[in-house]
Design a protein around this motif. Structure first.
Motif, PDB file in Angstrom:
ATOM      1  N   PHE A 210      21.972  45.842   9.613  1.00  0.00           N
ATOM      2  CA  PHE A 210      21.629  44.524  10.171  1.00  0.00           C
ATOM      3  C   PHE A 210      22.818  43.567  10.157  1.00  0.00           C
ATOM      4  O   PHE A 210      22.854  42.606  10.924  1.00  0.00           O
ATOM      5  N   GLY A 211      23.783  43.803   9.265  1.00  0.00           N
ATOM      6  CA  GLY A 211      24.892  42.865   9.117  1.00  0.00           C
ATOM      7  C   GLY A 211      26.132  43.234   9.912  1.00  0.00           C
ATOM      8  O   GLY A 211      27.156  42.568   9.805  1.00  0.00           O
ATOM      9  N   GLN A 212      26.047  44.288  10.721  1.00  0.00           N
ATOM     10  CA  GLN A 212      27.232  44.688  11.484  1.00  0.00           C
ATOM     11  C   GLN A 212      27.411  43.819  12.725  1.00  0.00           C
ATOM     12  O   GLN A 212      26.469  43.225  13.224  1.00  0.00           O
ATOM     13  N   ASP A 213      28.654  43.754  13.168  1.00  0.00           N
ATOM     14  CA  ASP A 213      28.930  43.090  14.445  1.00  0.00           C
ATOM     15  C   ASP A 213      28.653  44.085  15.559  1.00  0.00           C
ATOM     16  O   ASP A 213      29.184  45.195  15.554  1.00  0.00           O
ATOM     17  N   VAL A 214      27.826  43.695  16.502  1.00  0.00           N
ATOM     18  CA  VAL A 214      27.467  44.592  17.595  1.00  0.00           C
ATOM     19  C   VAL A 214      28.095  44.108  18.888  1.00  0.00           C
ATOM     20  O   VAL A 214      27.899  42.958  19.286  1.00  0.00           O
ATOM     21  N   LYS A 223      36.079  49.981  13.861  1.00  0.00           N
ATOM     22  CA  LYS A 223      36.473  49.036  12.805  1.00  0.00           C
ATOM     23  C   LYS A 223      35.378  47.969  12.672  1.00  0.00           C
ATOM     24  O   LYS A 223      35.472  46.885  13.226  1.00  0.00           O
ATOM     25  N   VAL A 224      34.355  48.348  11.939  1.00  0.00           N
ATOM     26  CA  VAL A 224      33.166  47.513  11.838  1.00  0.00           C
ATOM     27  C   VAL A 224      33.440  46.257  11.014  1.00  0.00           C
ATOM     28  O   VAL A 224      33.914  46.330   9.883  1.00  0.00           O
ATOM     29  N   LYS A 225      33.156  45.113  11.623  1.00  0.00           N
ATOM     30  CA  LYS A 225      33.207  43.868  10.854  1.00  0.00           C
ATOM     31  C   LYS A 225      31.805  43.605  10.339  1.00  0.00           C
ATOM     32  O   LYS A 225      30.821  43.917  10.987  1.00  0.00           O
ATOM     33  N   ARG A 226      31.704  43.021   9.174  1.00  0.00           N
ATOM     34  CA  ARG A 226      30.389  42.774   8.598  1.00  0.00           C
ATOM     35  C   ARG A 226      30.208  41.300   8.304  1.00  0.00           C
ATOM     36  O   ARG A 226      31.167  40.593   8.056  1.00  0.00           O
ATOM     37  N   LYS A 227      28.947  40.876   8.319  1.00  0.00           N
ATOM     38  CA  LYS A 227      28.678  39.467   8.057  1.00  0.00           C
ATOM     39  C   LYS A 227      28.642  39.152   6.576  1.00  0.00           C
ATOM     40  O   LYS A 227      28.728  38.001   6.182  1.00  0.00           O
ATOM     41  N   PHE A 228      28.472  40.179   5.760  1.00  0.00           N
ATOM     42  CA  PHE A 228      28.624  40.015   4.314  1.00  0.00           C
ATOM     43  C   PHE A 228      28.753  41.399   3.695  1.00  0.00           C
ATOM     44  O   PHE A 228      28.475  42.406   4.340  1.00  0.00           O
ATOM     45  N   ASP A 229      29.186  41.430   2.457  1.00  0.00           N
ATOM     46  CA  ASP A 229      29.385  42.685   1.742  1.00  0.00           C
ATOM     47  C   ASP A 229      28.011  43.303   1.416  1.00  0.00           C
ATOM     48  O   ASP A 229      27.245  42.723   0.644  1.00  0.00           O
TER      49      ASP A 229
ATOM     50  N   GLN B  24      26.082  33.161  17.710  1.00  0.00           N
ATOM     51  CA  GLN B  24      24.762  32.517  17.802  1.00  0.00           C
ATOM     52  C   GLN B  24      23.702  33.454  18.384  1.00  0.00           C
ATOM     53  O   GLN B  24      22.511  33.290  18.108  1.00  0.00           O
ATOM     54  N   GLU B  25      24.143  34.439  19.181  1.00  0.00           N
ATOM     55  CA  GLU B  25      23.191  35.451  19.660  1.00  0.00           C
ATOM     56  C   GLU B  25      22.539  36.158  18.477  1.00  0.00           C
ATOM     57  O   GLU B  25      21.332  36.410  18.478  1.00  0.00           O
ATOM     58  N   ASP B  26      23.360  36.492  17.492  1.00  0.00           N
ATOM     59  CA  ASP B  26      22.830  37.194  16.310  1.00  0.00           C
ATOM     60  C   ASP B  26      21.751  36.350  15.637  1.00  0.00           C
ATOM     61  O   ASP B  26      20.685  36.840  15.290  1.00  0.00           O
ATOM     62  N   THR B  27      22.060  35.053  15.461  1.00  0.00           N
ATOM     63  CA  THR B  27      21.108  34.171  14.784  1.00  0.00           C
ATOM     64  C   THR B  27      19.796  34.101  15.560  1.00  0.00           C
ATOM     65  O   THR B  27      18.712  34.091  14.973  1.00  0.00           O
ATOM     66  N   ILE B  28      19.886  34.060  16.880  1.00  0.00           N
ATOM     67  CA  ILE B  28      18.677  34.025  17.694  1.00  0.00           C
ATOM     68  C   ILE B  28      17.883  35.332  17.536  1.00  0.00           C
ATOM     69  O   ILE B  28      16.657  35.304  17.377  1.00  0.00           O
ATOM     70  N   ARG B 200      23.544  39.557  28.555  1.00  0.00           N
ATOM     71  CA  ARG B 200      22.171  40.082  28.484  1.00  0.00           C
ATOM     72  C   ARG B 200      22.139  41.472  27.864  1.00  0.00           C
ATOM     73  O   ARG B 200      21.289  41.774  27.027  1.00  0.00           O
ATOM     74  N   LYS B 201      23.083  42.320  28.266  1.00  0.00           N
ATOM     75  CA  LYS B 201      23.119  43.682  27.720  1.00  0.00           C
ATOM     76  C   LYS B 201      23.433  43.673  26.226  1.00  0.00           C
ATOM     77  O   LYS B 201      22.865  44.427  25.453  1.00  0.00           O
ATOM     78  N   ARG B 202      24.361  42.796  25.860  1.00  0.00           N
ATOM     79  CA  ARG B 202      24.747  42.751  24.445  1.00  0.00           C
ATOM     80  C   ARG B 202      23.593  42.230  23.587  1.00  0.00           C
ATOM     81  O   ARG B 202      23.328  42.745  22.503  1.00  0.00           O
ATOM     82  N   VAL B 203      22.892  41.229  24.102  1.00  0.00           N
ATOM     83  CA  VAL B 203      21.751  40.676  23.356  1.00  0.00           C
ATOM     84  C   VAL B 203      20.671  41.747  23.184  1.00  0.00           C
ATOM     85  O   VAL B 203      20.087  41.882  22.102  1.00  0.00           O
TER      86      VAL B 203
END
Lengths: 258, 258
Positions: A210-214, A223-229, B24-28, B200-203
């Motif tokens: 859930f915390g990965q950057d997509v 090179k996955v960035k994460r929102k927290f450890d 902000q997409e993630d937060t939504i 849209r695709k990324r969301v």
């Protein structure tokens, strides 16, 4: 259609309670991600930062107390799964009462360990969760703290329901220990190392997923960035969320035959 | 350490504003998942369900107005990225003012389309997001609505910042259209079909990744259960979140030379 978190009809069985705990892990992980959007914002926690007429305390205390009061009026604490952080001087609910399933022993109402949760949250969780510094979003930070605190508190106090269904499954195992007020014996009976290990691993996996950057290209997978450890989630479960849940279970069982 | 959402030092560039929109997409998406934990709970939205002394409106209006008032006192709306749903009769902030970067034209303050967002949210989003029925958690539902509404509102009003950085990049393209009050021309200049398609695709991908059920064995990868239909996220972006963001941009640009 969505999959509702609460069990339909509020039926509590070992199966439904277990599902509830698993689903609540997700809510806690989303809450961790939400709080990690902001740096520490230490002014939120300083007693003397804001001069609030008629209020003595930090900004987070102000936001939590007053938001809880609004939600109390709207009926939040009618649900026996909910426990407030500042239940003193609470306004009454202004909504009609809802027939929540009452399976708990009345002694459950006196169990509220939110003071311990509050302390663990600010002393142990925040320092390893968020970046240092400040960005001025103190109100947003406090609102995010409240949501996460509520999710964690709900999970921990869910121990009351866990204990009740376990007790009903095999009262003969629990009654002698309860009568003897044998806390250690109860704790031992409630502890399954392998299950706790599984929960910690699952929570860490959820934090990773859930915390990965997509993004749309495959790069982010490399090179996955994460929102927290992610280990912050599993360590918190290991160090205090699981232990406090078991503490609630023991407290509940000790009152179960009153 | 965590990755903070707001840009350090509040520097607004095309790059940082784009990153802000992506985050902000993630937060939504997390907010959609959170709201989908509860069924519709229609009592939350009925004018006459709760008898609130001195208050005329539904439970969600009560919770949103009063929670916003608490957050306003705590300084939330000092940040020019935030816009309230009920800004009338707002209490003043009781915290010292923070030096948020002021890059917007003063006309920005008069742009608040939260009334449109509110309507789209309840008329178009909720019916396709949540399961029918009720579970009595009306206060929790309203609190979840507020968080999601705030995330969506923040994203849409971020259009002010998007418009400002775009204007600064090429004022020569915008000025004639602004002077001619040419809404259609401005809308055309701001519209990039391929970028919108990518968003849209990324969301939708984020909704799939963040909304999946995660377990420890590989089974869940095969028959994936989801917390909500991922296309709800992308359809909402397409139908009204992106269009309203562009509406904010146009409104902002029309005031940019005043």
């Amino acid at each position: 259609m969505a999959q509702a978190e609460s069990n339909p009809g509020n039926v509590y069985t070992l199966e439904s309670v277990r599902k509830g705990l698993v689903r609540q892990e997700d809510t806690i992980v989303y809450g961790l991600i939400d709080r990690a959007r902001f740096p520490l914002n230490s002014h939120t926690y300083e007693e003397n930062y804001s001069k609030i007429p008629g209020f003595c305390g930090s900004l987070v205390e102000f936001v939590v107390q007053n938001t809880e009061a609004v939600q109390a009026k709207a009926g939040r604490y009618q649900n026996p799964e909910e426990n407030a952080f500042f239940p003193e001087h609470f306004p009454l609910s202004i909504v009609p009462s809802y027939p929540f399933t009452q399976i708990l022993h009345p002694g459950a109402a006196s169990i509220n360990i939110n003071k311990s949760i509050w302390k663990k949250y600010f002393d142990e969780l925040l320092p390893i969760l968020v970046a240092s510094g400040g960005d001025g979003n103190y109100a947003q930070t406090a609102a995010s703290d409240l949501s996460l605190l509520q999710a964690i508190s709900r999970r921990i106090h869910y121990g009351k329901f866990v204990a009740e269904v376990k007790f009903r499954e095999s009262p003969q195992d629990y009654e002698p220990l309860i009568r003897a007020k044998d806390r250690e014996g109860l704790m031992k009976l409630l502890t399954f190392e392998s299950v706790e290990e599984m929960v910690r691993k699952r929570v860490e996996k959820k934090a990773m997923v859930f915390g990965q950057d997509v993004g749309l290209n495959g790069d982010d997978e490399k090179k996955v960035k994460r929102k927290f450890d992610p280990s912050v989630a599993s360590r918190s479960y290991q160090k205090w969320i699981i232990p406090l849940t078991k503490e609630v279970q023991v407290e509940y069982l000790l009152r179960r035959l009153d």
